[in-house]
Design a protein around this motif. Structure first.
Motif, PDB file in Angstrom:
ATOM      1  N   GLY A 117      27.351  11.872  39.780  1.00 27.63           N
ATOM      2  CA  GLY A 117      28.645  12.548  39.700  1.00 27.63           C
ATOM      3  C   GLY A 117      29.009  12.498  37.955  1.00 27.63           C
ATOM      4  O   GLY A 117      29.308  13.707  37.311  1.00 27.63           O
ATOM      5  N   ARG A 118      28.700  11.536  37.071  1.00 31.90           N
ATOM      6  CA  ARG A 118      29.021  11.551  35.580  1.00 31.90           C
ATOM      7  C   ARG A 118      27.923  12.547  35.160  1.00 31.90           C
ATOM      8  O   ARG A 118      28.346  13.177  34.220  1.00 31.90           O
ATOM      9  CB  ARG A 118      28.674  10.279  35.311  1.00 31.90           C
ATOM     10  N   TYR A 119      26.580  12.703  35.533  1.00 25.03           N
ATOM     11  CA  TYR A 119      25.721  13.455  35.055  1.00 25.03           C
ATOM     12  C   TYR A 119      25.784  14.962  35.398  1.00 25.03           C
ATOM     13  O   TYR A 119      25.548  15.955  34.626  1.00 25.03           O
ATOM     14  CB  TYR A 119      24.358  13.192  35.294  1.00 25.03           C
ATOM     15  N   ALA A 120      26.467  15.201  36.294  1.00 26.84           N
ATOM     16  CA  ALA A 120      26.836  16.677  36.843  1.00 26.84           C
ATOM     17  C   ALA A 120      27.833  17.241  35.695  1.00 26.84           C
ATOM     18  O   ALA A 120      27.889  18.396  35.396  1.00 26.84           O
ATOM     19  CB  ALA A 120      27.478  16.554  38.232  1.00 26.84           C
ATOM     20  N   ALA A 151      35.686  23.198  30.082  1.00 31.70           N
ATOM     21  CA  ALA A 151      35.214  23.631  31.298  1.00 31.70           C
ATOM     22  C   ALA A 151      34.945  22.172  31.964  1.00 31.70           C
ATOM     23  O   ALA A 151      35.322  21.944  33.064  1.00 31.70           O
ATOM     24  CB  ALA A 151      33.890  24.446  31.291  1.00 31.70           C
ATOM     25  N   LEU A 152      34.476  21.171  31.373  1.00 30.62           N
ATOM     26  CA  LEU A 152      34.329  19.918  31.936  1.00 30.62           C
ATOM     27  C   LEU A 152      35.748  19.125  32.280  1.00 30.62           C
ATOM     28  O   LEU A 152      35.943  18.607  33.166  1.00 30.62           O
ATOM     29  CB  LEU A 152      33.524  19.091  30.802  1.00 30.62           C
ATOM     30  N   GLY A 153      36.804  19.477  31.278  1.00 24.10           N
ATOM     31  CA  GLY A 153      38.091  18.924  31.609  1.00 24.10           C
ATOM     32  C   GLY A 153      38.800  19.297  32.719  1.00 24.10           C
ATOM     33  O   GLY A 153      39.253  18.747  33.327  1.00 24.10           O
ATOM     34  N   LEU A 154      38.559  20.650  33.082  1.00 24.77           N
ATOM     35  CA  LEU A 154      39.180  21.400  34.053  1.00 24.77           C
ATOM     36  C   LEU A 154      38.390  20.834  35.504  1.00 24.77           C
ATOM     37  O   LEU A 154      39.331  20.968  36.389  1.00 24.77           O
ATOM     38  CB  LEU A 154      38.942  22.780  34.027  1.00 24.77           C
ATOM     39  N   LYS A 155      37.272  20.323  35.170  1.00 25.55           N
ATOM     40  CA  LYS A 155      36.619  19.805  36.708  1.00 25.55           C
ATOM     41  C   LYS A 155      37.264  18.341  36.722  1.00 25.55           C
ATOM     42  O   LYS A 155      37.550  17.997  37.959  1.00 25.55           O
ATOM     43  CB  LYS A 155      35.253  19.975  36.470  1.00 25.55           C
ATOM     44  N   TRP A 156      37.444  17.776  35.679  1.00 23.89           N
ATOM     45  CA  TRP A 156      37.479  15.986  35.665  1.00 23.89           C
ATOM     46  C   TRP A 156      38.938  15.716  35.657  1.00 23.89           C
ATOM     47  O   TRP A 156      39.478  14.930  36.373  1.00 23.89           O
ATOM     48  CB  TRP A 156      36.819  15.568  34.273  1.00 23.89           C
ATOM     49  N   ALA A 157      39.735  16.357  34.763  1.00 22.53           N
ATOM     50  CA  ALA A 157      41.226  15.980  34.297  1.00 22.53           C
ATOM     51  C   ALA A 157      42.089  16.056  35.599  1.00 22.53           C
ATOM     52  O   ALA A 157      43.028  15.217  35.544  1.00 22.53           O
ATOM     53  CB  ALA A 157      41.779  16.773  33.139  1.00 22.53           C
ATOM     54  N   PRO A 158      42.016  16.739  36.549  1.00 22.28           N
ATOM     55  CA  PRO A 158      42.809  16.865  37.533  1.00 22.28           C
ATOM     56  C   PRO A 158      43.096  15.673  38.412  1.00 22.28           C
ATOM     57  O   PRO A 158      44.310  15.264  38.870  1.00 22.28           O
ATOM     58  CB  PRO A 158      42.321  18.064  38.487  1.00 22.28           C
ATOM     59  N   GLY A 159      41.885  14.890  38.196  1.00 21.81           N
ATOM     60  CA  GLY A 159      42.125  13.546  39.057  1.00 21.81           C
ATOM     61  C   GLY A 159      42.456  12.375  38.033  1.00 21.81           C
ATOM     62  O   GLY A 159      42.678  11.293  38.569  1.00 21.81           O
TER      63      GLY A 159
END
Length: 237
Positions: free
Chosen positions: A107-110, A122-130
């Protein structure tokens, strides 16, 4: 009461913005120093950098998320200097071997691949919601988290991922920590759950557990009033 040095340790892809509300309110109790880990790629290196930024002598140490792991390493490296410890929305165990640990690495490498290919936002938009309470997704705190992520680079992200994947196991360390310790967690933190903090509180001899209501992982930004109140009490312990 004279102000005491307070070393503030941010988490993964975070900076001083995580601590802005606390710095503004704790000025009469603490001289705040926020660590910047640069391109450090291990928890130990981050702790060494943080210690080098602090003034000589005793200090209080507070770490949020990955910064909590750095805080545990700071007190391991320099136990004679740490007068108080705060572990906030964090963890203490090494990467779990086997399927679970491999899943975390994948997950981290993705996410790193997203950062390299599409950029940090783009990374933040995937990760930050959680990272925040569901009610704050797409709100001002969420945007502040995205902007903080954008201030970092994929190379810094890669270095910090390496630090987390190879993080030390502090399980055997907790029972020997004899300073006043604040264990704090957002009730709705899905990344570093409350149950983990209850486990830490049960082992740490001089700990206080503070549960931050209406908050996810980014408690210092989401509910700054509750967090600051808990920190004020801790600094007076």
């Amino acid at each position: 009461m004279s102000a005491q040095p307070l070393l503030l340790l941010p988490g993964l892809l975070c900076d001083a913005a995580v601590w802005e509300p606390q710095i503004a309110e704790l000025g009469d109790q603490a001289d705040c120093i926020v660590a910047d880990y640069g391109s450090a790629s291990s928890i130990t290196e981050m702790a060494q950098i943080a210690l080098s930024l602090a003034p000589a002598g005793p200090l209080a140490v507070a770490g949020h998320s990955m910064g909590g792991r750095v805080a545990l390493e700071v007190i391991r490296l320099a136990p004679e200097r740490v007068t108080r410890l705060a572990l906030m929305d964090t963890g203490y165990q090494a990467l779990v071997p086997g399927f679970v640990g491999e899943g975390e690495k994948k997950g981290r490498y993705a996410l790193l691949e997203t950062a390299r290919k599409d950029g940090m936002r783009a990374l933040g938009l995937k990760w930050a919601p959680g990272m925040v309470h569901p009610s704050r997704v797409d709100g001002p705190v969420f945007e502040a988290v995205l902007q903080m992520i954008e201030r970092k680079t994929p190379d810094i992200f890669a270095a910090q991922i390496n630090a987390l994947i190879h993080r030390p196991d502090a399980s055997g360390q907790l029972a020997g920590i004899q300073v006043p310790t604040l264990v704090l967690c957002g009730r709705d933190d899905s990344w570093s759950p409350l149950s983990r903090h209850e486990d830490m509180h049960a082992v740490l001899p001089r700990s206080t557990l503070s549960v931050i209501e209406n908050s996810g992982h980014m408690s210092t930004m989401e509910e700054p009033g509750q967090v600051t109140a808990a920190m004020k009490a801790w600094l007076n312990a």
